[in-house]
Design an enzyme around this catalytic site. Structure first.
Site, PDB file in Angstrom:
ATOM      1  CE  LYS A 209      25.293  44.138  76.319  1.00 62.60           C
ATOM      2  NZ  LYS A 209      24.886  44.430  77.682  1.00 62.60           N
TER       3      LYS A 209
ATOM      4  CB  SER B 247      31.699  44.849  75.504  1.00 66.87           C
ATOM      5  OG  SER B 247      32.231  45.591  76.594  1.00 66.87           O
TER       6      SER B 247
ATOM      7  CG  HIS C 288      29.179  41.740  74.675  1.00 68.43           C
ATOM      8  ND1 HIS C 288      28.471  42.776  74.102  1.00 68.43           N
ATOM      9  CD2 HIS C 288      29.465  42.130  75.945  1.00 68.43           C
ATOM     10  CE1 HIS C 288      28.352  43.754  74.979  1.00 68.43           C
ATOM     11  NE2 HIS C 288      28.945  43.389  76.105  1.00 68.43           N
TER      12      HIS C 288
END
Length: 400
Positions: free
Chosen positions: A245, A186, A214
């Site tokens: 996310k 990230s 991610h």
């Protein structure tokens, strides 16, 4: 008597010195109003959001929002209990079914956060005779899970297949082994060479966990993550992820095909001793996950946005952490904290919000601004973002 807060005095002084210069606090921004996945009112000004991890823009999806409202009306505001007592509602099971369908796995467990999913797996699966082998740049939740457990911890150099191979080769034959990887890291937005790393881990008889926090939503033909794109689905034992996310809400999960996986519900402390997610949250998550199975156009547009912004920033003269767009995260490297804060504030005043990162979240001496793109960013917004970066960069002497 010693003040227990005294160890933080250097950080307190550093922060105060920064604020005394008149800059805003980069870590205390308040969204006064959120207008869409890509726009908010911050300090009275409409601002483009470029630092939210809202990759697929699901936070305002009408079906997702309606599912949450309906569950709130039907089940109330919360469960007031853990998953193993009174905290499992039908919505939790439906969310786990949605995950199993999305990932094509036989098992799924939903946690209250993605942090707790990593905390739970790392602290539970490996005992004092076992080894957890992890990338040096692993997320804090992975490190904290290791600290909570009793396993022996071995770190290898970030994304180094050779160092992973070497360290696995040095371990004694006794004891189990778990290699922990991340699809997308990230901080810099770089991806792991999963195909090669998984092959090395299997050669040494290790189990494999991949954190796809991610990567979920836009990597791979079905949006499952980097491990799907790398073609190693059959060799990965655990996939850890988050709802905060691409799914657009809050929560975490682990999916697996291991036949004994369900025992984690009885032995995993961050699952057993934590209140479960509210019904409205698991309803939004399940709806979002089902929609992500058919989000090919969104994925394509997100990749288009990422490549355009990456190239545009490079062409302006910014130092980007990756040579090309590897993910929806674009990290701009800056020489020191002062330049980074000034650039961050200039961007905010121009009308775009990004994340500022500094040690210890980054390696020593590394300061950066981190952009995370959204599938809902329009082409016009990307053009405007580049214009704002150009103006802010020149005003702060970060570019010529």
């Amino acid at each position: 008597m010693k003040d227990l807060f005294s160890k933080f005095d250097p950080l307190i002084a550093e922060r105060q010195a920064l604020l005394d210069t008149g800059v805003r606090d980069p870590f205390a921004i308040v969204m006064d109003e959120v207008l869409s996945p890509t726009r908010a009112i911050i300090q009275g000004k409409e601002t483009i959001l470029l630092g939210t991890y809202n990759y697929m823009g699901m936070t305002f999806d009408p079906d997702v929002v309606e599912a949450g409202k309906r569950a709130l009306d039907e089940y109330g505001s919360g469960t007031t209990g853990s998953r193993v007592l009174n905290g499992t509602y039908q919505g939790h099971k439906e969310c786990e079914e949605a995950l199993k369908t999305f990932y094509g796995t036989s098992h799924a467990i939903v946690f209250s956060t993605g942090y707790q999913a990593n905390l739970g797996l790392m602290s539970t699966i490996a005992g004092k005779e076992d080894y957890i082998i992890l990338d040096a740049d692993s997320h804090a939740s992975i490190y904290d899970g290791c600290a909570l457990g009793n396993a022996n911890i071995v770190r290898f150099r970030h994304n180094s297949v050779e160092d992973l191979d070497r360290r696995l080769g040095r371990l004694p034959e006794a004891g189990g082994r778990l290699v922990v990887l991340e699809g997308v890291y990230s901080m810099l937005g770089d991806i792991a060479p999963l195909k090669e790393m998984v092959a090395v881990a299997k050669k040494h008889g290790a189990m494999i966990a991949v954190d796809e926090a991610h990567g979920m939503g836009f990597f791979g033909p079905n949006g499952r993550g980097v491990f799907e794109e790398a073609g190693v689905e059959a060799d990965v034992d655990f996939v850890i992820g988050t709802f905060s996310k691409s799914v657009g809400t809050v929560g975490g999960f682990i999916v697996s095909n291991h036949p004994k996986f369900e025992v984690l519900r009885l032995v995993c402390r961050p699952y057993v001793f934590t209140a479960s997610l509210p019904p409205s949250v698991v309803a939004t998550a399940a709806t979002s996950i089902r929609k992500l199975m058919h989000a090919g156009d969104k994925r394509a547009h997100l990749w288009e946005n990422s490549r355009r912004l990456h190239k545009g920033l490079r062409d302006l003269g910014f130092d980007i952490a990756t040579q090309e767009a590897e993910s929806a995260i674009i990290a701009i490297l800056l020489p020191d904290q002062q330049a980074t804060v000034l650039m961050w504030q200039a961007l905010l005043e121009a009308g775009v919000y990004v994340n500022m990162a500094r040690p210890p979240a980054t390696p020593a001496g590394m300061y950066l601004l981190r952009c995370s793109l959204c599938a809902e960013h329009s082409s016009d917004q990307v053009d405007r973002i580049l214009e704002m970066f150009a103006g802010a960069g020149r005003a702060t002497d970060c570019i010529e």
